[in-house]
Design a protein around this motif. Structure first.
Motif, PDB file in Angstrom:
ATOM      1  N   GLY A 268       0.973  -1.238  -0.045  1.00 38.98           N
ATOM      2  CA  GLY A 268       0.205   0.117  -0.259  1.00 38.98           C
ATOM      3  C   GLY A 268       0.911   1.268  -0.186  1.00 38.98           C
ATOM      4  O   GLY A 268       2.194   1.190  -0.240  1.00 38.98           O
ATOM      5  N   LYS A 269       0.350   2.284   0.279  1.00 40.05           N
ATOM      6  CA  LYS A 269       0.941   3.533   0.388  1.00 40.05           C
ATOM      7  C   LYS A 269       1.862   3.660   1.740  1.00 40.05           C
ATOM      8  O   LYS A 269       1.807   3.136   2.731  1.00 40.05           O
ATOM      9  CB  LYS A 269      -0.048   4.636   0.385  1.00 40.05           C
ATOM     10  CG  LYS A 269      -0.834   4.968  -0.929  1.00 40.05           C
ATOM     11  CD  LYS A 269      -1.714   6.422  -0.600  1.00 40.05           C
ATOM     12  CE  LYS A 269      -2.412   6.633  -2.039  1.00 40.05           C
ATOM     13  NZ  LYS A 269      -2.978   7.907  -1.979  1.00 40.05           N
TER      14      LYS A 269
ATOM     15  N   GLN B 160      10.196   4.816   4.050  1.00 38.25           N
ATOM     16  CA  GLN B 160       9.554   3.357   4.073  1.00 38.25           C
ATOM     17  C   GLN B 160       9.773   2.731   2.577  1.00 38.25           C
ATOM     18  O   GLN B 160       9.785   1.654   2.804  1.00 38.25           O
ATOM     19  CB  GLN B 160       8.021   3.379   4.499  1.00 38.25           C
ATOM     20  CG  GLN B 160       7.993   3.655   5.991  1.00 38.25           C
ATOM     21  CD  GLN B 160       6.289   4.123   6.225  1.00 38.25           C
ATOM     22  OE1 GLN B 160       5.762   4.248   5.325  1.00 38.25           O
ATOM     23  NE2 GLN B 160       6.106   3.914   7.538  1.00 38.25           N
ATOM     24  N   ALA B 161       9.483   3.400   1.582  1.00 41.00           N
ATOM     25  CA  ALA B 161       9.699   2.912   0.315  1.00 41.00           C
ATOM     26  C   ALA B 161      11.123   2.327   0.114  1.00 41.00           C
ATOM     27  O   ALA B 161      11.156   1.283  -0.609  1.00 41.00           O
ATOM     28  CB  ALA B 161       9.453   3.677  -0.797  1.00 41.00           C
TER      29      ALA B 161
ATOM     30  N   ASN C 265      -2.618  -4.200 -10.785  1.00 40.12           N
ATOM     31  CA  ASN C 265      -2.984  -3.724  -9.861  1.00 40.12           C
ATOM     32  C   ASN C 265      -2.237  -2.297  -9.933  1.00 40.12           C
ATOM     33  O   ASN C 265      -1.548  -1.718  -8.810  1.00 40.12           O
ATOM     34  CB  ASN C 265      -2.382  -4.439  -8.725  1.00 40.12           C
ATOM     35  CG  ASN C 265      -3.029  -5.593  -8.345  1.00 40.12           C
ATOM     36  OD1 ASN C 265      -4.526  -5.560  -8.450  1.00 40.12           O
ATOM     37  ND2 ASN C 265      -2.458  -6.629  -7.745  1.00 40.12           N
ATOM     38  N   TYR C 266      -2.276  -1.843 -11.158  1.00 37.20           N
ATOM     39  CA  TYR C 266      -1.573  -0.479 -11.344  1.00 37.20           C
ATOM     40  C   TYR C 266      -2.601   0.650 -10.627  1.00 37.20           C
ATOM     41  O   TYR C 266      -3.714   0.702 -10.965  1.00 37.20           O
ATOM     42  CB  TYR C 266      -1.259  -0.223 -12.880  1.00 37.20           C
ATOM     43  CG  TYR C 266      -0.462   0.976 -13.211  1.00 37.20           C
ATOM     44  CD1 TYR C 266       1.009   0.641 -13.040  1.00 37.20           C
ATOM     45  CD2 TYR C 266      -0.782   2.141 -13.596  1.00 37.20           C
ATOM     46  CE1 TYR C 266       1.785   1.514 -13.172  1.00 37.20           C
ATOM     47  CE2 TYR C 266       0.233   3.115 -13.930  1.00 37.20           C
ATOM     48  CZ  TYR C 266       1.449   2.810 -13.777  1.00 37.20           C
ATOM     49  OH  TYR C 266       2.392   3.715 -14.021  1.00 37.20           O
TER      50      TYR C 266
ATOM     51  N   LYS D  14       8.566  14.099   1.925  1.00 35.68           N
ATOM     52  CA  LYS D  14       8.826  12.623   2.052  1.00 35.68           C
ATOM     53  C   LYS D  14       8.205  11.871   3.071  1.00 35.68           C
ATOM     54  O   LYS D  14       8.141  10.762   3.082  1.00 35.68           O
ATOM     55  CB  LYS D  14      10.452  12.453   2.326  1.00 35.68           C
ATOM     56  CG  LYS D  14      11.357  13.071   1.272  1.00 35.68           C
ATOM     57  CD  LYS D  14      12.946  12.964   1.433  1.00 35.68           C
ATOM     58  CE  LYS D  14      13.632  13.316   0.206  1.00 35.68           C
ATOM     59  NZ  LYS D  14      15.171  13.535   0.624  1.00 35.68           N
ATOM     60  N   THR D  15       7.533  12.546   3.888  1.00 38.22           N
ATOM     61  CA  THR D  15       6.524  12.040   4.773  1.00 38.22           C
ATOM     62  C   THR D  15       5.210  11.601   4.513  1.00 38.22           C
ATOM     63  O   THR D  15       4.362  11.039   5.175  1.00 38.22           O
ATOM     64  CB  THR D  15       6.499  12.747   6.178  1.00 38.22           C
ATOM     65  OG1 THR D  15       5.957  14.141   5.672  1.00 38.22           O
ATOM     66  CG2 THR D  15       8.052  13.076   6.666  1.00 38.22           C
ATOM     67  N   SER D  16       4.933  12.006   3.281  1.00 35.28           N
ATOM     68  CA  SER D  16       3.819  11.830   2.799  1.00 35.28           C
ATOM     69  C   SER D  16       3.601  10.306   2.113  1.00 35.28           C
ATOM     70  O   SER D  16       4.639   9.706   1.854  1.00 35.28           O
ATOM     71  CB  SER D  16       3.194  12.819   1.501  1.00 35.28           C
ATOM     72  OG  SER D  16       4.144  12.499   0.411  1.00 35.28           O
ATOM     73  N   LEU D  17       2.417   9.773   2.005  1.00 37.74           N
ATOM     74  CA  LEU D  17       2.297   8.412   1.623  1.00 37.74           C
ATOM     75  C   LEU D  17       1.728   8.282   0.261  1.00 37.74           C
ATOM     76  O   LEU D  17       0.843   8.776  -0.310  1.00 37.74           O
ATOM     77  CB  LEU D  17       1.036   7.702   2.416  1.00 37.74           C
ATOM     78  CG  LEU D  17       1.135   7.906   3.864  1.00 37.74           C
ATOM     79  CD1 LEU D  17       0.025   7.275   4.569  1.00 37.74           C
ATOM     80  CD2 LEU D  17       2.498   7.194   4.376  1.00 37.74           C
ATOM     81  N   GLN D  18       2.585   7.439  -0.599  1.00 37.19           N
ATOM     82  CA  GLN D  18       2.493   7.313  -2.079  1.00 37.19           C
ATOM     83  C   GLN D  18       2.817   5.915  -2.356  1.00 37.19           C
ATOM     84  O   GLN D  18       3.302   5.016  -1.340  1.00 37.19           O
ATOM     85  CB  GLN D  18       3.334   8.199  -2.812  1.00 37.19           C
ATOM     86  CG  GLN D  18       3.346   9.732  -2.552  1.00 37.19           C
ATOM     87  CD  GLN D  18       2.147  10.358  -2.452  1.00 37.19           C
ATOM     88  OE1 GLN D  18       1.275  10.073  -3.428  1.00 37.19           O
ATOM     89  NE2 GLN D  18       1.910  11.215  -1.842  1.00 37.19           N
TER      90      GLN D  18
END
Length: 692
Positions: free
Chosen positions: A258-259, A264-265, A310-311, A344-348
């Protein structure tokens, strides 16, 4: 965040076999980031083809060539746009149509000497970006460009797709600026097509192509078909997709997790590698350039429905930091070319990638454009002098020793590295200009000729070292005046493709010609005979003059012989010559019968030289003797150097004469002259007038 342990247990359930991969058609250049902000990020790995040094070359004609892509750009990134109604360039932002019209206008006027300018497509325009620079406009101007605005610039891909030269982001904007490009030669990398297939208007609806849009020109390397190879078809356990355009390998599942935040990525990628995900431990978070290859200009859902599972709809993290504000990182919108930055703290979303095609590196070939050569010069190591940054062998086409025709040619080299386990073969081309050769003309100064000799092959005998024809000036058959002349030969080669027209000159001296005088013998004449023409002629046709050796026998008057008295005289016919002929003469003897003439005998009577008188009027008498009956006597009387018309009475045959003179105060000089055919006799008296 997914825990490494649970992910590892999940992955061990899959039987992993070797990856099926092949090298891509195009290579992806580095982004320009060299600073690392976290382990495993773009600055740390710096994947992609290294930029050439220098990156740009200023061509000195208001254009700059990008040595990375081979594209030629306007040096001045903003001058205005073409207004169709005003038929000229005006200042301001560009609409979609004015940008296309401006490109057409530039081509109509051969702007900067070229007529193939175009609005760049999205791949071409974003190739200028340096994601390691905080301000793209400032960085590009530091590379030699001028007037790069920190504003959005248009592309030919869509009416609204722009590249912002402030930070390098890609977004939609209806009003922006334009910067024009033309294709020149291959660079270090080749850019691919964008995928655009049809032309659309500002509202997104279909319309006919104008001829300068992305969909019409389709600049770049054509996408392979199929674009992706589903490796699971050959190996069900290999759940990856090989991009046949780039050689990159992606997980078939574009929604592995997930995001998550940017860090984390990066940690997730490390987890995949620790787990040897799908049999590989070299997965990485793609940099922005790699991530942008997953864009299709025609179909926003292309990758969702034709490749990946799942794109996700949204944004995917790249490993490239937003250096203008390093708290952020670059992301790409799924399904479009648009990029942005988020904290960079956002969720993607996250999509790993790894190098395909065996991970082979492309050697960098350095090969400068050779200097011009002259036709007839075989190409050699002087021109075939490419070098590479690794060991290997070069194969050139054409081969050394080839003689190329005059004109512009492409030289090709294929480089095969010695270490084929790490490097792949690569190619490079350069152009060489072969200049037409000048034929060698052999022509010596001809031997002197004499005036009257016509020019012929004896003088006009130039030769050349190749086949062709000569044109001479002056032409054959020309008769030149005496003197020094320049002869010119113009040579036109039979092979005008490889040889130029040539010329040569020699000097020729034309000598004066000799002439002859035809002078018939003169019959015996009498003193009573009239004047006659001696009858001489010159072979040159020039006029003949005469002289007499004895003026008491004969004189010359207006080309006629005038008998003076008895005797013998040598009459010479003379031609003095001119610019073309030498002098010539011929002599005949004239014999005249009869009594010889004499010069007049002049006597002034009674008046003694130096006489003093008080009378202003003075009578003078005298006598002229020694006359022939045929003589015509002329008497001139002068007083103090001024001829005065004074009546003179002259009695023939006695020869007596008389005259009256007017005297002035002081000294007076009285001069009387008598002239016949043999000459003049003069008598003078000085008279003093004494005023009472």
């Amino acid at each position: 965040m997914i825990h490494k342990t649970s992910l590892f247990l999940l992955l061990t359930l899959t039987l992993l076999l070797p990856l099926h991969a092949q090298a891509g058609t195009v290579e992806i250049p580095q982004t320009g980031q060299v600073t690392s902000y976290a382990a495993g990020d773009d600055g740390a790995i710096q994947t992609g083809v290294a930029w050439p040094n220098p990156r740009f070359t200023d061509n000195g004609d208001q254009t700059i060539t990008d040595n990375l892509t081979g594209l030629m750009w306007e040096k001045n990134a903003y001058k205005g746009n073409y207004d169709k109604a005003a038929n000229g360039v005006i200042v301001g932002t560009f609409t979609w149509q004015t940008a296309l019209d401006t490109a057409a206008f530039y081509n109509n006027i051969s702007y900067l000497g070229y007529s193939d300018w175009r609005l760049p497509n999205i791949n071409e325009l974003k190739s200028l970006l340096n994601m390691g620079a905080p301000d793209q406009s400032q960085w590009l101007m530091s590379q030699g460009f001028t007037n790069v605005l920190n504003q959005p610039y248009r592309t030919s891909t869509s009416p609204s797709v722009m590249v912002n030269m402030a930070d390098g982001g890609i977004a939609n904007n209806l009003y922006s600026y334009a910067w024009f490009v033309r294709g020149v030669k291959p660079g270090v990398v080749a850019l691919p097509e964008t995928g655009k297939e049809t032309c659309t208007g500002s509202d997104g609806s279909w319309r006919p192509c104008s001829g300068t849009e992305d969909a019409n020109l389709r600049m770049g390397i054509e996408w392979p078909e199929p674009r992706f190879t589903d490796n699971s078809l050959a190996n069900p356990a290999d759940l990856t997709l090989l991009d046949n355009l780039t050689g990159l390998v992606w997980p078939k599942n574009a929604g592995l997790a997930g995001k998550m935040t940017w860090q984390q990525a990066l940690d997730f990628i490390e987890t995949l590698n620790n787990a040897n995900y799908l049999g590989h431990n070299d997965w990485r978070l793609p940099n922005l350039n790699e991530l942008q290859t997953l864009s299709h200009a025609q179909y926003s859902d292309y990758f969702k429905y034709h490749a990946f599972l799942n794109y996700q709809l949204g944004y995917y993290w790249s490993s490239s930091t937003y250096v203008k504000n390093p708290v952020g990182a670059w992301v790409k919108s799924s399904g479009t070319f648009n990029t942005s930055w988020f904290a960079k703290t956002s969720l993607q979303y996250v999509l790993p990638v790894r190098a395909g095609g065996g991970g082979l590196t492309t050697p960098v070939i350095n090969w400068a454009e050779p200097y011009d050569i002259v036709y007839g010069t075989p190409i050699s190591a002087v021109q075939l002098n490419a070098t590479a940054d690794v060991e290997g062998t070069f194969v050139y086409t054409p081969v050394a020793g080839t003689v190329l025709d005059a004109g512009t040619h492409t030289l090709n080299v294929t480089f095969t590295p010695s270490d084929t386990a790490r490097y792949k073969a690569s190619t490079k081309t350069v152009t060489i200009n072969v200049v037409k050769a000048t034929p060698a003309i052999t022509w010596s100064d001809p031997a002197d000729i004499v005036y009257g000799t016509a020019l012929s092959i004896t003088q006009l005998n130039a030769t050349a070292d190749v086949a062709g024809a000569f044109f001479y000036s002056p032409a054959s058959g020309t008769v030149l005046d005496a003197g020094l002349h320049t002869l010119t030969a113009i040579f036109t080669p039979a092979d005008t493709v490889n040889y130029t027209v040539a010329a040569a000159t020699v000097r020729l001296t034309v000598l004066k010609a000799n002439q002859t005088i035809v002078f018939p013998a003169i019959a015996t004449r009498s003193v009573r005979d009239p004047d006659f023409d001696p009858g001489a002629n010159a072979s040159s046709g020039l006029a003949v003059t005469y002289t007499s050796s004895d003026g008491t026998v004969a004189t010359i008057s207006v080309g006629m012989i005038h008998i003076v008295g008895g005797g013998t005289a040598a009459i010479t016919a003379w031609q003095a010559g001119d610019a073309n002929y030498n002098p010539a003469s011929q002599t005949q003897i004239l014999k005249v019968t009869g009594r010889p003439s004499k010069r007049p005998v002049l006597t002034i009577n009674t008046l003694a030289d130096g006489t003093v008188t008080s009378s202003a009027s003075l009578s003078i008498t005298g006598n002229v003797g020694g006359l022939n009956k045929k003589d015509t006597l002329t008497i001139s009387i002068a007083n103090n150097g001024t001829t005065t018309s004074v009546p003179v009475q002259f009695a023939v045959p006695s020869g007596n004469f008389s005259g009256v003179f007017s005297l002035g105060d002081g000294e007076n000089v009285i001069e009387i002259a008598a002239t016949n055919r043999l000459g003049t006799t003069v008598d003078r008296r000085t008279i003093f007038l004494q005023v009472p």
